[in-house]
Design a protein around this motif. Sequence first.
Motif, PDB file in Angstrom:
ATOM      1  N   GLU A 323      21.861 -15.209   6.082  1.00 11.45           N
ATOM      2  CA  GLU A 323      20.483 -15.295   5.894  1.00 11.45           C
ATOM      3  C   GLU A 323      19.742 -14.995   7.119  1.00 11.45           C
ATOM      4  O   GLU A 323      18.659 -14.445   6.744  1.00 11.45           O
ATOM      5  N   ILE A 324      19.983 -14.985   8.429  1.00  6.62           N
ATOM      6  CA  ILE A 324      19.110 -14.822   9.582  1.00  6.62           C
ATOM      7  C   ILE A 324      19.188 -12.765   9.514  1.00  6.62           C
ATOM      8  O   ILE A 324      18.386 -12.520   9.642  1.00  6.62           O
ATOM      9  N   GLU A 325      20.489 -12.434   9.203  1.00  5.84           N
ATOM     10  CA  GLU A 325      20.374 -10.851   8.889  1.00  5.84           C
ATOM     11  C   GLU A 325      19.331 -10.565   7.891  1.00  5.84           C
ATOM     12  O   GLU A 325      18.889  -9.397   8.198  1.00  5.84           O
ATOM     13  N   LYS A 326      19.305 -11.242   6.681  1.00  3.53           N
ATOM     14  CA  LYS A 326      18.271 -10.804   5.807  1.00  3.53           C
ATOM     15  C   LYS A 326      16.954 -11.017   6.400  1.00  3.53           C
ATOM     16  O   LYS A 326      16.088  -9.902   6.048  1.00  3.53           O
ATOM     17  N   ILE A 327      16.666 -11.843   7.011  1.00  8.95           N
ATOM     18  CA  ILE A 327      15.292 -12.005   7.468  1.00  8.95           C
ATOM     19  C   ILE A 327      14.918 -10.854   8.567  1.00  8.95           C
ATOM     20  O   ILE A 327      14.164 -10.396   8.403  1.00  8.95           O
ATOM     21  N   LYS A 328      15.983 -10.640   9.500  1.00  8.81           N
ATOM     22  CA  LYS A 328      15.997  -9.477  10.327  1.00  8.81           C
ATOM     23  C   LYS A 328      15.620  -8.252   9.605  1.00  8.81           C
ATOM     24  O   LYS A 328      14.801  -7.494  10.337  1.00  8.81           O
ATOM     25  N   ASN A 329      16.158  -8.048   8.667  1.00  9.03           N
ATOM     26  CA  ASN A 329      16.167  -6.723   7.990  1.00  9.03           C
ATOM     27  C   ASN A 329      14.758  -6.534   7.262  1.00  9.03           C
ATOM     28  O   ASN A 329      14.348  -5.550   6.962  1.00  9.03           O
ATOM     29  N   GLN A 330      14.258  -7.741   6.677  1.00  7.80           N
ATOM     30  CA  GLN A 330      13.025  -7.748   5.692  1.00  7.80           C
ATOM     31  C   GLN A 330      12.054  -7.570   6.620  1.00  7.80           C
ATOM     32  O   GLN A 330      10.993  -7.062   6.190  1.00  7.80           O
ATOM     33  N   LEU A 336      12.236 -12.796  16.140  1.00  4.90           N
ATOM     34  CA  LEU A 336      12.896 -13.919  15.400  1.00  4.90           C
ATOM     35  C   LEU A 336      13.522 -14.701  16.533  1.00  4.90           C
ATOM     36  O   LEU A 336      14.289 -14.490  17.189  1.00  4.90           O
ATOM     37  N   VAL A 337      13.106 -15.958  16.310  1.00 11.10           N
ATOM     38  CA  VAL A 337      13.802 -17.236  17.221  1.00 11.10           C
ATOM     39  C   VAL A 337      14.337 -18.110  16.282  1.00 11.10           C
ATOM     40  O   VAL A 337      14.129 -18.651  15.265  1.00 11.10           O
ATOM     41  N   VAL A 338      15.661 -17.777  16.338  1.00  7.03           N
ATOM     42  CA  VAL A 338      16.679 -19.061  15.371  1.00  7.03           C
ATOM     43  C   VAL A 338      16.671 -20.227  16.401  1.00  7.03           C
ATOM     44  O   VAL A 338      16.893 -20.397  17.558  1.00  7.03           O
ATOM     45  N   VAL A 339      16.247 -21.434  15.724  1.00  4.90           N
ATOM     46  CA  VAL A 339      15.970 -22.761  16.424  1.00  4.90           C
ATOM     47  C   VAL A 339      17.104 -23.429  15.567  1.00  4.90           C
ATOM     48  O   VAL A 339      16.906 -23.830  14.219  1.00  4.90           O
ATOM     49  N   ILE A 340      18.063 -23.933  16.206  1.00  7.88           N
ATOM     50  CA  ILE A 340      19.005 -25.028  15.708  1.00  7.88           C
ATOM     51  C   ILE A 340      18.432 -26.469  16.028  1.00  7.88           C
ATOM     52  O   ILE A 340      18.542 -26.741  17.382  1.00  7.88           O
ATOM     53  N   ASN A 341      18.060 -27.181  15.132  1.00  7.42           N
ATOM     54  CA  ASN A 341      17.435 -28.576  15.300  1.00  7.42           C
ATOM     55  C   ASN A 341      18.671 -29.718  14.966  1.00  7.42           C
ATOM     56  O   ASN A 341      19.546 -29.341  14.555  1.00  7.42           O
ATOM     57  N   LYS A 342      18.205 -30.946  15.448  1.00  3.82           N
ATOM     58  CA  LYS A 342      18.978 -32.080  15.447  1.00  3.82           C
ATOM     59  C   LYS A 342      20.189 -31.911  16.342  1.00  3.82           C
ATOM     60  O   LYS A 342      21.347 -32.513  15.845  1.00  3.82           O
ATOM     61  N   ILE A 343      20.348 -31.330  17.528  1.00  2.00           N
ATOM     62  CA  ILE A 343      21.436 -31.083  18.343  1.00  2.00           C
ATOM     63  C   ILE A 343      21.660 -32.746  19.066  1.00  2.00           C
ATOM     64  O   ILE A 343      22.793 -32.730  19.442  1.00  2.00           O
ATOM     65  N   ASP A 344      20.831 -33.515  18.825  1.00  2.00           N
ATOM     66  CA  ASP A 344      21.259 -35.072  19.440  1.00  2.00           C
ATOM     67  C   ASP A 344      22.429 -35.432  18.583  1.00  2.00           C
ATOM     68  O   ASP A 344      23.140 -36.360  18.817  1.00  2.00           O
ATOM     69  N   LEU A 345      22.657 -34.900  17.386  1.00  2.00           N
ATOM     70  CA  LEU A 345      23.588 -35.331  16.427  1.00  2.00           C
ATOM     71  C   LEU A 345      25.155 -34.771  16.818  1.00  2.00           C
ATOM     72  O   LEU A 345      25.901 -34.961  16.087  1.00  2.00           O
ATOM     73  N   LEU A 346      25.235 -33.766  17.570  1.00  2.00           N
ATOM     74  CA  LEU A 346      26.389 -32.875  17.959  1.00  2.00           C
ATOM     75  C   LEU A 346      26.577 -33.231  19.203  1.00  2.00           C
ATOM     76  O   LEU A 346      26.074 -33.776  20.241  1.00  2.00           O
ATOM     77  N   SER A 347      27.804 -33.170  19.683  1.00  2.00           N
ATOM     78  CA  SER A 347      28.483 -33.189  21.081  1.00  2.00           C
ATOM     79  C   SER A 347      28.192 -31.801  21.641  1.00  2.00           C
ATOM     80  O   SER A 347      27.696 -30.919  20.942  1.00  2.00           O
ATOM     81  N   PHE A 358      26.200 -16.841  18.135  1.00  2.00           N
ATOM     82  CA  PHE A 358      24.983 -16.344  18.380  1.00  2.00           C
ATOM     83  C   PHE A 358      25.111 -14.966  19.468  1.00  2.00           C
ATOM     84  O   PHE A 358      24.339 -14.210  19.642  1.00  2.00           O
ATOM     85  N   GLU A 359      26.111 -14.807  20.336  1.00  2.00           N
ATOM     86  CA  GLU A 359      26.365 -14.000  21.180  1.00  2.00           C
ATOM     87  C   GLU A 359      26.302 -12.387  20.656  1.00  2.00           C
ATOM     88  O   GLU A 359      25.797 -11.492  21.542  1.00  2.00           O
ATOM     89  N   THR A 360      26.683 -12.150  19.498  1.00  2.00           N
ATOM     90  CA  THR A 360      26.932 -10.932  18.857  1.00  2.00           C
ATOM     91  C   THR A 360      25.707 -10.396  18.244  1.00  2.00           C
ATOM     92  O   THR A 360      25.023  -9.309  17.680  1.00  2.00           O
ATOM     93  N   LEU A 361      24.588 -11.469  17.800  1.00  2.00           N
ATOM     94  CA  LEU A 361      23.496 -11.243  17.110  1.00  2.00           C
ATOM     95  C   LEU A 361      22.319 -10.896  18.142  1.00  2.00           C
ATOM     96  O   LEU A 361      22.162 -11.400  19.173  1.00  2.00           O
ATOM     97  N   ASN A 362      21.674  -9.902  17.592  1.00  2.00           N
ATOM     98  CA  ASN A 362      20.411  -9.769  18.391  1.00  2.00           C
ATOM     99  C   ASN A 362      19.139 -10.343  18.076  1.00  2.00           C
ATOM    100  O   ASN A 362      18.195 -10.176  17.833  1.00  2.00           O
ATOM    101  N   VAL A 363      19.286 -11.861  18.098  1.00  2.00           N
ATOM    102  CA  VAL A 363      18.114 -12.738  18.020  1.00  2.00           C
ATOM    103  C   VAL A 363      17.983 -13.636  19.373  1.00  2.00           C
ATOM    104  O   VAL A 363      19.048 -14.018  20.037  1.00  2.00           O
TER     105      VAL A 363
END
Length: 466
Positions: A323-330, A336-347, A358-363
């Motif tokens: 989906e991110i690649e689609k937005i980038k292409n469109q 484009l800034v990808v924001v991962i929310n609710k990280i308080d629920l992750l370790s 995301f290291e290989t993605l140019n975002v």
Amino acid sequence: MIPHDSIVALATPSGAGAIAVIRISGQDAITIGNSVFKSIKNKDLTTQKTHTLHLGHIMDASKTLDEVLVSIFKGPNSYTGENTIEISCHGSPYIQQQIIQLLLRKGCRMADPGEFTLRAFLNGKLDLSQAEAVADLISSDNEASHQIAMQQMRGGFSNEIAKLREELLNFASLIELELDFAEEDVEFADRTQFHELLYRIEFVLKRLIDSFAVGNVIKNGIPVAIVGEPNVGKSTLLNALLNEERAIVSEIAGTTRDTIEDELVIGGIGFRFIDTAGIRETEDVVESIGIRKTFEKIEQAQVVLYLFDSLKFKVQSSEYIIEIEKIKNQFPLKPLVVVINKIDLLSENEVLNIRKQFETLNVKLETISAKENIGVENLKNQLLSFVNTGALRNNETIITNTRHYDSLLKALDEIMKVKFGLETNLSSDLMALDIKEALYQFGTITGQVSNDELLGNIFANFCIGK
């Protein structure tokens, strides 16, 4: 033609306040002011020094309207270059109107929008670009737009243009002189120096033209679209950025059915955040309209924040990356800034694993918890990095006015014609025509070349009392 009648207007915002300032400017301004003013020390305003304050009362015949302070500014040492007085009265709308109506009966007329600044321009107190900067200064709502307006009002931009115009005018005079001695085949204008001047003018014009992209967003605010699936926390993020409950937050997917906009100043730069409806397949007619508007807002935005729910991303990362690649292409030209929310629920390890993907993605990637306000400041800093504030720090001239931008483009076009003519040994008479057109475009910026229609369009957008 410079008007000499006396004009009056309220110079402070209308409505009730502690004080209000009523401004009069014109040849008879001080005389008219004196006719309604009774000093507590029986002073005659017409005999007082410029830049002085006087306490007394505004009188309508034997009726006292208010106790006031009157400031005197004698021309040409005033804002407009004319005799000017400012009456500081109490801020009652009734008092304001009574004093203004009294002054109208005494021979003033109501000022047109921007007429005080127009008179300052006509009397040589400001050039046209400085006058326009006055309106920008009044409307500035963040540090950056204020800084740009102040620099232009002090003449930073007009001085740069005037210097180039003067140098070009000197060479134009020499070219014209050559035409007078055409039969003797002499050159008064050093072609090497002329080429160096044209190169320098081209460089400055291109720099100013390029600055418009930065100046325009600083002046109008940078639109940022917050997009993503329903219920990933877009509205919560907007509330966290604004530090207020601006958007409705609910566990029900599809709560936001229309776009919500608000502004925030980050590092002196204005940003306009647009919380959009969640992007998903739906049969709800109203929600579908909201989703369509979302893509319209992405088109209008200069930066896109694509928000994901960390728990969903953890189990469906490959699908979301597609989906991110689609937005980038469109929208390939939009940051484009990808924001991962609710990280308080992750370790911590789970967050690191997401970052590795995301290291290989140019975002750009930001991990946040909008609800717990984690990582929000880092996101603000990331948004600020998209704005070229180097010119502001270096106090360089930045263009914010569309009219100036248009004139600079036209001037550059004429300079390129002159440059081409010089390189191809074009006759002096034809080259002189292109130089005159370039000088004309320079003159339209500072007002050395103007007409009533142009001035009317510019000053019509001013507030009445300025």
